[in-house]
Design a protein around this motif. Structure first.
Motif, PDB file in Angstrom:
ATOM      1  N   LEU A  68       5.408  72.671  42.940  1.00 60.59           N
ATOM      2  CA  LEU A  68       5.244  74.013  43.498  1.00 60.59           C
ATOM      3  C   LEU A  68       6.208  75.036  42.900  1.00 60.59           C
ATOM      4  O   LEU A  68       5.906  76.228  42.904  1.00 60.59           O
ATOM      5  CB  LEU A  68       5.398  73.963  45.021  1.00 60.59           C
ATOM      6  N   LEU A  69       7.339  74.596  42.389  1.00 67.14           N
ATOM      7  CA  LEU A  69       8.279  75.529  41.756  1.00 67.14           C
ATOM      8  C   LEU A  69       7.665  76.237  40.543  1.00 67.14           C
ATOM      9  O   LEU A  69       7.729  77.455  40.458  1.00 67.14           O
ATOM     10  CB  LEU A  69       9.570  74.817  41.378  1.00 67.14           C
ATOM     11  N   PRO A  70       7.057  75.508  39.601  1.00 63.19           N
ATOM     12  CA  PRO A  70       6.412  76.218  38.481  1.00 63.19           C
ATOM     13  C   PRO A  70       5.248  77.100  38.942  1.00 63.19           C
ATOM     14  O   PRO A  70       4.969  78.129  38.326  1.00 63.19           O
ATOM     15  CB  PRO A  70       5.912  75.108  37.572  1.00 63.19           C
ATOM     16  N   LEU A  71       4.582  76.702  40.007  1.00 60.40           N
ATOM     17  CA  LEU A  71       3.498  77.517  40.545  1.00 60.40           C
ATOM     18  C   LEU A  71       4.028  78.889  40.979  1.00 60.40           C
ATOM     19  O   LEU A  71       3.392  79.909  40.718  1.00 60.40           O
ATOM     20  CB  LEU A  71       2.837  76.812  41.733  1.00 60.40           C
ATOM     21  N   GLY A  72       5.193  78.912  41.601  1.00 64.54           N
ATOM     22  CA  GLY A  72       5.801  80.171  42.009  1.00 64.54           C
ATOM     23  C   GLY A  72       6.148  81.060  40.834  1.00 64.54           C
ATOM     24  O   GLY A  72       6.019  82.278  40.899  1.00 64.54           O
ATOM     25  N   VAL A  73       6.573  80.445  39.731  1.00 63.01           N
ATOM     26  CA  VAL A  73       6.893  81.215  38.526  1.00 63.01           C
ATOM     27  C   VAL A  73       5.631  81.812  37.916  1.00 63.01           C
ATOM     28  O   VAL A  73       5.608  82.985  37.530  1.00 63.01           O
ATOM     29  CB  VAL A  73       7.629  80.323  37.495  1.00 63.01           C
ATOM     30  N   VAL A  74       4.575  81.033  37.833  1.00 59.74           N
ATOM     31  CA  VAL A  74       3.306  81.520  37.280  1.00 59.74           C
ATOM     32  C   VAL A  74       2.749  82.652  38.148  1.00 59.74           C
ATOM     33  O   VAL A  74       2.295  83.680  37.625  1.00 59.74           O
ATOM     34  CB  VAL A  74       2.289  80.363  37.150  1.00 59.74           C
ATOM     35  N   ILE A  75       2.810  82.481  39.448  1.00 55.72           N
ATOM     36  CA  ILE A  75       2.321  83.525  40.347  1.00 55.72           C
ATOM     37  C   ILE A  75       3.169  84.782  40.224  1.00 55.72           C
ATOM     38  O   ILE A  75       2.653  85.895  40.287  1.00 55.72           O
ATOM     39  CB  ILE A  75       2.262  83.006  41.796  1.00 55.72           C
ATOM     40  N   TYR A  76       4.485  84.620  39.998  1.00 55.64           N
ATOM     41  CA  TYR A  76       5.351  85.781  39.790  1.00 55.64           C
ATOM     42  C   TYR A  76       4.891  86.599  38.583  1.00 55.64           C
ATOM     43  O   TYR A  76       4.809  87.825  38.647  1.00 55.64           O
ATOM     44  CB  TYR A  76       6.806  85.356  39.596  1.00 55.64           C
ATOM     45  N   ILE A  77       4.580  85.927  37.494  1.00 56.27           N
ATOM     46  CA  ILE A  77       4.143  86.629  36.283  1.00 56.27           C
ATOM     47  C   ILE A  77       2.825  87.349  36.525  1.00 56.27           C
ATOM     48  O   ILE A  77       2.652  88.507  36.132  1.00 56.27           O
ATOM     49  CB  ILE A  77       4.038  85.643  35.104  1.00 56.27           C
ATOM     50  N   ILE A  78       1.907  86.689  37.203  1.00 56.26           N
ATOM     51  CA  ILE A  78       0.608  87.310  37.505  1.00 56.26           C
ATOM     52  C   ILE A  78       0.787  88.518  38.423  1.00 56.26           C
ATOM     53  O   ILE A  78       0.212  89.586  38.179  1.00 56.26           O
ATOM     54  CB  ILE A  78      -0.348  86.271  38.133  1.00 56.26           C
TER      55      ILE A  78
END
Length: 87
Positions: A36-46
């Motif tokens: 879930l940590l990388p998911l938060g980073v990807v969502i931040y960029i989007i």
């Protein structure tokens, strides 16, 4: 309200919403936090790109606005929700 302020407040709201999403995924679907940590980073960029386009702010500036606010608020909300719901 200026475009940069809209981006900042949008990231504040997004970080709380993403924290709720991550806690749901973690508790209901048993997805580990390390996923879930990388998911938060990807969502931040989007979210940064979308808010920058909607607020007519340069993309590079939009990514830098509120970066620490997003991550600190997202992780803090996630930890507090996890502690509250599992205690």
């Amino acid at each position: 309200m200026k475009g940069a302020e809209k981006v900042w407040w949008g990231k504040v709201l997004a970080s709380i919403a993403i924290a709720i999403l991550t806690i749901i995924l973690q508790l209901n679907l048993n997805i580990p936090a390390s996923t879930l940590l990388p998911l938060g980073v990807v969502i931040y960029i989007i979210v940064s790109d979308l808010l920058s386009m909607l607020s007519a702010v340069d993309r590079r500036k939009g990514i830098r606005i509120g970066v620490f606010t997003y991550f600190i608020l997202w992780i803090t909300t996630w930890i507090l929700l996890y502690t509250y719901l599992t205690a």
